[in-house]
Design an enzyme around this catalytic site. Sequence first.
Site, mmCIF file in Angstrom:
data_model
loop_
_atom_site.group_PDB
_atom_site.id
_atom_site.type_symbol
_atom_site.label_atom_id
_atom_site.label_comp_id
_atom_site.label_asym_id
_atom_site.label_seq_id
_atom_site.Cartn_x
_atom_site.Cartn_y
_atom_site.Cartn_z
ATOM 1 N N THR A 9 24.617 -22.765 97.740
ATOM 2 C CA THR A 9 23.404 -23.002 96.666
ATOM 3 C C THR A 9 24.031 -23.450 95.226
ATOM 4 O O THR A 9 23.604 -24.028 94.429
ATOM 5 C CB THR A 9 22.268 -22.316 96.800
ATOM 6 O OG1 THR A 9 22.807 -20.992 96.488
ATOM 7 C CG2 THR A 9 21.451 -22.297 97.998
ATOM 8 N N GLY A 10 25.335 -22.763 95.392
ATOM 9 C CA GLY A 10 25.863 -22.869 93.767
ATOM 10 C C GLY A 10 26.827 -24.148 93.403
ATOM 11 O O GLY A 10 26.434 -25.008 94.056
ATOM 12 N N MET A 11 27.088 -24.076 92.119
ATOM 13 C CA MET A 11 27.723 -25.197 91.618
ATOM 14 C C MET A 11 28.940 -25.486 92.435
ATOM 15 O O MET A 11 29.399 -27.008 92.806
ATOM 16 C CB MET A 11 28.374 -24.786 90.141
ATOM 17 C CG MET A 11 28.366 -25.804 89.175
ATOM 18 S SD MET A 11 26.918 -26.188 88.282
ATOM 19 C CE MET A 11 27.158 -27.867 88.361
ATOM 20 N N ARG A 37 17.859 -14.326 97.755
ATOM 21 C CA ARG A 37 16.680 -15.251 97.122
ATOM 22 C C ARG A 37 16.525 -16.508 98.006
ATOM 23 O O ARG A 37 15.799 -17.288 97.923
ATOM 24 C CB ARG A 37 17.235 -15.567 95.721
ATOM 25 C CG ARG A 37 17.170 -14.408 94.847
ATOM 26 C CD ARG A 37 17.443 -14.867 93.319
ATOM 27 N NE ARG A 37 18.796 -15.281 93.225
ATOM 28 C CZ ARG A 37 19.532 -14.649 93.048
ATOM 29 N NH1 ARG A 37 19.417 -13.029 92.973
ATOM 30 N NH2 ARG A 37 21.225 -14.668 93.002
ATOM 31 N N CYS A 126 40.212 -21.994 88.205
ATOM 32 C CA CYS A 126 40.165 -23.557 88.129
ATOM 33 C C CYS A 126 41.286 -24.051 87.163
ATOM 34 O O CYS A 126 42.017 -25.032 87.425
ATOM 35 C CB CYS A 126 38.854 -23.975 88.004
ATOM 36 S SG CYS A 126 37.918 -22.964 86.632
ATOM 37 N N GLY A 157 32.015 -24.852 84.794
ATOM 38 C CA GLY A 157 32.913 -23.769 85.216
ATOM 39 C C GLY A 157 32.124 -22.464 85.003
ATOM 40 O O GLY A 157 32.830 -21.533 85.604
ATOM 41 N N HIS A 234 37.835 -29.851 83.259
ATOM 42 C CA HIS A 234 38.445 -29.005 82.179
ATOM 43 C C HIS A 234 39.761 -29.709 81.705
ATOM 44 O O HIS A 234 40.421 -30.431 82.451
ATOM 45 C CB HIS A 234 39.152 -27.762 82.903
ATOM 46 C CG HIS A 234 38.329 -26.709 83.368
ATOM 47 N ND1 HIS A 234 36.755 -26.835 83.101
ATOM 48 C CD2 HIS A 234 38.401 -25.435 84.087
ATOM 49 C CE1 HIS A 234 36.074 -25.895 83.417
ATOM 50 N NE2 HIS A 234 37.052 -24.951 84.111
ATOM 51 N N ASN A 307 37.198 -29.383 87.601
ATOM 52 C CA ASN A 307 37.249 -27.913 87.866
ATOM 53 C C ASN A 307 36.468 -27.597 89.052
ATOM 54 O O ASN A 307 36.795 -26.500 89.854
ATOM 55 C CB ASN A 307 36.769 -27.037 86.793
ATOM 56 C CG ASN A 307 35.449 -27.460 86.277
ATOM 57 O OD1 ASN A 307 35.030 -28.753 85.854
ATOM 58 N ND2 ASN A 307 34.601 -26.588 86.533
HETATM 59 N N1 LIG Z 1 32.381 -23.384 88.455
HETATM 60 C C1 LIG Z 1 33.831 -23.237 88.734
HETATM 61 O O1 LIG Z 1 34.537 -24.239 88.102
HETATM 62 C C2 LIG Z 1 34.484 -22.506 89.583
HETATM 63 C C3 LIG Z 1 35.773 -22.760 89.762
HETATM 64 C C4 LIG Z 1 36.523 -21.566 90.648
HETATM 65 C C5 LIG Z 1 35.986 -20.681 91.121
HETATM 66 N N2 LIG Z 1 34.694 -20.496 90.721
HETATM 67 C C6 LIG Z 1 34.098 -19.192 91.260
HETATM 68 O O2 LIG Z 1 33.149 -19.656 92.100
HETATM 69 C C7 LIG Z 1 31.996 -18.608 92.189
HETATM 70 C C8 LIG Z 1 30.909 -19.416 92.049
HETATM 71 O O3 LIG Z 1 30.605 -20.093 91.092
HETATM 72 P P1 LIG Z 1 29.745 -21.264 90.663
HETATM 73 O O4 LIG Z 1 30.017 -21.480 89.431
HETATM 74 O O5 LIG Z 1 29.279 -21.998 91.792
HETATM 75 O O6 LIG Z 1 28.286 -20.270 90.459
HETATM 76 P P2 LIG Z 1 26.911 -20.573 90.487
HETATM 77 O O7 LIG Z 1 26.400 -21.940 90.394
HETATM 78 O O8 LIG Z 1 26.377 -19.427 89.719
HETATM 79 O O9 LIG Z 1 26.479 -20.227 92.118
HETATM 80 C C9 LIG Z 1 26.580 -18.884 92.415
HETATM 81 C C10 LIG Z 1 26.596 -18.748 94.257
HETATM 82 O O10 LIG Z 1 26.671 -17.630 94.726
HETATM 83 C C11 LIG Z 1 25.317 -16.922 95.327
HETATM 84 N N3 LIG Z 1 25.259 -15.727 95.365
HETATM 85 C C12 LIG Z 1 25.046 -14.932 94.254
HETATM 86 N N4 LIG Z 1 24.900 -13.708 94.592
HETATM 87 C C13 LIG Z 1 25.195 -13.321 95.827
HETATM 88 C C14 LIG Z 1 25.188 -12.699 96.985
HETATM 89 N N5 LIG Z 1 24.724 -11.463 96.653
HETATM 90 N N6 LIG Z 1 25.215 -12.911 98.281
HETATM 91 C C15 LIG Z 1 25.499 -14.182 98.604
HETATM 92 N N7 LIG Z 1 25.531 -15.306 97.762
HETATM 93 C C16 LIG Z 1 25.328 -14.959 96.581
HETATM 94 C C17 LIG Z 1 24.268 -17.905 94.770
HETATM 95 O O11 LIG Z 1 23.116 -17.889 95.718
HETATM 96 P P3 LIG Z 1 21.603 -18.060 95.165
HETATM 97 O O12 LIG Z 1 21.568 -19.583 94.757
HETATM 98 O O13 LIG Z 1 20.713 -17.709 96.146
HETATM 99 O O14 LIG Z 1 21.396 -17.238 93.833
HETATM 100 C C18 LIG Z 1 24.987 -19.450 94.639
HETATM 101 O O15 LIG Z 1 24.877 -19.784 95.871
HETATM 102 C C19 LIG Z 1 32.328 -17.530 91.256
HETATM 103 O O16 LIG Z 1 33.052 -16.557 91.781
HETATM 104 C C20 LIG Z 1 33.167 -18.332 90.051
HETATM 105 O O17 LIG Z 1 34.230 -17.469 89.442
HETATM 106 C C21 LIG Z 1 33.851 -21.155 90.074
#
Ligand SMILES: NC(=O)c1ccc[n+]([C@@H]2O[C@H](COP(=O)([O-])OP(=O)(O)OC[C@H]3O[C@@H](n4cnc5c(N)ncnc54)[C@H](OP(=O)(O)O)[C@@H]3O)[C@@H](O)[C@H]2O)c1
Length: 329
Positions: A9-11, A37, A126, A157, A234, A307
């Site tokens: 569900t995340g970004m 959730r 990223c 990011g 980025h 990114n």
């Molecule tokens: N954004 C970037 O550019 C980027 C690039 C490289 C790596 N990352 C890494 O990728 C990860 C996610 O980043 P994001 O930007 O996508 O964050 P985000 O939008 O906040 O999404 C977080 C995701 O993780 C899930 N989650 C949180 N706690 C959890 C748990 N205890 N068990 C299972 N699922 C859980 C959330 O589910 P809910 O919706 O249910 O809360 C949501 O699907 C991070 O570790 C980040 O460092 C991000």
Amino acid sequence: MKVAVVGATGMVGQVMLKVLEERNLPITELIPVASERSVGNKVKFKDKEFTIVSMDDAIAVKPEIAIFSAGGNTSLEFAPKFAEVGTVVIDNSSAWRMDPTKKLVVPEINANVLTKEDKIIANPNCSTIQLVMVLHPLNIKYDIKRVIVSTYQSVTGTGKAAVDQLNSEIKGENSEKVYPYQIFKNALPHCDAFSDDDYTKEEIKLMKEPKKIMGDDTFNLTATAVRVPVQGGHSESVNIEFENEFDLDEVRQILSETPGVVLQDNVKNNEYPMPLYSEGKDEVFVGRIRRDLSQPKTLNLWIVADNLRKGAATNAVQIAEYLVGNNLV
Ligand SMILES: NC(=O)c1ccc[n+]([C@@H]2O[C@H](COP(=O)([O-])OP(=O)(O)OC[C@H]3O[C@@H](n4cnc5c(N)ncnc54)[C@H](OP(=O)(O)O)[C@@H]3O)[C@@H](O)[C@H]2O)c1
């Protein structure tokens, strides 16, 4: 092949589903996972709805591959549990990247380090991925001595909540703050938390990860990471000092022939990489290539990538494709 997408569900997770739709992994069963959730909610994949399941339910299915984008603590706790049932975990968090027992992979550079024994594989940061895509071919040719990188990083990011903060601030609404300050109309020299040495964790990742991926610790790298109110990708201003002399046309030739890199370098036509145009693309864009006039054997250039695509989802899916293509899973 059963594939779990953890953090669906995340970004990153949402882009992961899109990238998986576009490419050709032989997926027979998709298992979307998120926090408690979201369990029971639906996500869309290839025009069908899939129900989000819990971590424990996903582990019980014993997927062949699990792609994690759900934060470092989730990875530390659950990646070993998936690995125990035989799943190969490709992890987007920083949890395992500098663990000497885990591989840190950008497929164009070092996929050949992967073996059947690798059950937890780390996807780099990223801003690291787009940087090494350009550094690596130049290092092979001219031998890098030192790199100075300054980043201009998209709010995507930081995840969903950060995009919400920016959009609320644009509309003049009061919102929950992910950053310590307003990000709209601002630039924060602060990506991720500060560590004891006054660098941010993002800067430390940028300084350490390239050496591991490129298999070369003979060059030095320093970084300043800045968050800007941008969404498409980025950007990085990079100054590279080489041990050997280079030719600018040859640099352009090398980069234009590097798979996954697109040269956008024609200042006469105002042509250079920008995050607005990198959004939704898998390639890494490079331009503004010029000599550093302040010292010899030194180059300046500008790198941009989405990114969420090459910086996260695309790179992870490429790792999965490599594993499948080489019978490592
Ligand atoms: N954004 C970037 O550019 C980027 C690039 C490289 C790596 N990352 C890494 O990728 C990860 C996610 O980043 P994001 O930007 O996508 O964050 P985000 O939008 O906040 O999404 C977080 C995701 O993780 C899930 N989650 C949180 N706690 C959890 C748990 N205890 N068990 C299972 N699922 C859980 C959330 O589910 P809910 O919706 O249910 O809360 C949501 O699907 C991070 O570790 C980040 O460092 C991000």
